[in-house]
Design a protein around this motif. Structure first.
Motif, mmCIF file in Angstrom:
data_model
loop_
_atom_site.group_PDB
_atom_site.id
_atom_site.type_symbol
_atom_site.label_atom_id
_atom_site.label_comp_id
_atom_site.label_asym_id
_atom_site.label_seq_id
_atom_site.Cartn_x
_atom_site.Cartn_y
_atom_site.Cartn_z
ATOM 1 N N ASP A 234 0.802 -1.220 0.000
ATOM 2 C CA ASP A 234 0.000 0.000 0.000
ATOM 3 C C ASP A 234 0.838 1.275 0.000
ATOM 4 O O ASP A 234 0.303 2.369 0.155
ATOM 5 C CB ASP A 234 -0.931 0.013 1.218
ATOM 6 N N GLY A 235 2.151 1.155 -0.141
ATOM 7 C CA GLY A 235 3.037 2.303 -0.058
ATOM 8 C C GLY A 235 3.649 2.490 1.307
ATOM 9 O O GLY A 235 4.567 3.296 1.475
ATOM 10 N N CYS A 236 3.163 1.722 2.285
ATOM 11 C CA CYS A 236 3.617 1.854 3.669
ATOM 12 C C CYS A 236 4.082 0.530 4.252
ATOM 13 O O CYS A 236 5.165 0.442 4.838
ATOM 14 C CB CYS A 236 2.494 2.443 4.528
ATOM 15 N N HIS A 237 3.277 -0.512 4.108
ATOM 16 C CA HIS A 237 3.535 -1.783 4.778
ATOM 17 C C HIS A 237 4.356 -2.728 3.900
ATOM 18 O O HIS A 237 3.918 -3.097 2.809
ATOM 19 C CB HIS A 237 2.218 -2.453 5.173
ATOM 20 N N PRO A 238 5.538 -3.139 4.366
ATOM 21 C CA PRO A 238 6.400 -4.014 3.565
ATOM 22 C C PRO A 238 5.825 -5.411 3.386
ATOM 23 O O PRO A 238 5.167 -5.957 4.276
ATOM 24 C CB PRO A 238 7.698 -4.072 4.384
#
Length: 255
Positions: A234-238
């Motif tokens: 999501d652009g945040c969670h690896p």
């Protein structure tokens, strides 16, 4: 921020890789406590074995016990607020409630975990507009005033434990746009500038002022501002591969 599914709430806190009787040295295991938010507790792992603390336990081996004490959506700020808009959700809902890591059971568990080593990866939720750029962070606006003070205080609290643990500041992963959606803003009303520009400097300052035992630069290991968005969901969670990089980066410092 990312919501943890009910089965995750029952996740065993310690990644027990081997019985103590199988310890290669015959001594008590080195206890590692991983403090963090959703990036720590689960992120976008494909299964319960892939969050970075679980991978870290496997990398370090049977002489270590690793505790995953992440808590989704929580902040370093003692007055941190909850709330997000998800990926691409406009307008962003207002923030409210108490999302301070300090006020959660996971903080109490971390303090009671008898750690030899503590890694702290917090700040991603503090980078939401309502936190870093709002009242919870104090004045001057956007300078990280309260964030710095609260971070220094948490480090001092852990270093004062009877076990006298080593405490490491872990820079959070980079923030980017959601995969294949370059026109979307970063998720959860988080600030690219705070995570990608302010934190790499500010958190090193925190570590120095607090007498932390080191800084673990996960941000650079994942590519910094050039991180491939596809390493996240999501652009945040690896995702798994990025979580492996995080685990290896931490292991290289603490082992």
């Amino acid at each position: 921020m990312w919501k943890v599914s009910p089965p995750m709430a029952a996740m065993v806190l310690f990644v027990l890789l081997a019985p103590i009787t199988m310890m290669t040295s015959g001594a008590a295991p080195t206890r590692v406590t991983c403090v963090g938010d959703s990036i720590t507790i689960y992120a976008c792992a494909s299964n319960n074995t892939m969050p970075y603390p679980q991978q870290l336990g496997r990398i370090l081996g049977p002489d270590y016990l690793v505790a995953n004490l992440g808590n989704s959506g929580k902040t370093m700020l003692k007055k941190g607020l909850c709330g997000d808009g998800g990926a691409g959700v406009i307008p962003v809902p207002p923030c409210s409630g108490d999302c301070a890591y300090w006020d959660q059971k996971t903080y109490a568990d971390a303090m009671a975990s008898q750690p030899d080593i503590v890694t702290i990866m917090l700040g991603t939720n503090d980078a939401k507009g309502c936190n870093f750029l709002g009242a919870p962070d104090g004045t001057p606006v956007g300078q990280g005033t309260e964030f710095e003070a609260d971070y220094i205080d948490m480090i001092s609290k852990f270093k004062a434990l009877p076990t006298k643990p080593k405490v490491y500041v872990v820079l959070p992963p980079p923030l980017t746009h959601p995969p294949r959606n370059q026109s979307w803003p970063p998720p959860y009303n988080m600030s690219l500038h705070v995570i990608n520009n302010i934190y790499p400097v500010l958190q090193r300052t925190v570590a120095s002022k607090a007498g932390a035992d080191g800084v673990i630069d996960v941000w650079t290991a994942l590519g910094g501002t050039g991180m491939n968005p596809d390493m996240t969901c999501d652009g945040c969670h690896p995702k798994d591969a990025a979580l492996t990089i995080i685990a290896k980066t931490i292991a290289a410092t603490i082992a």
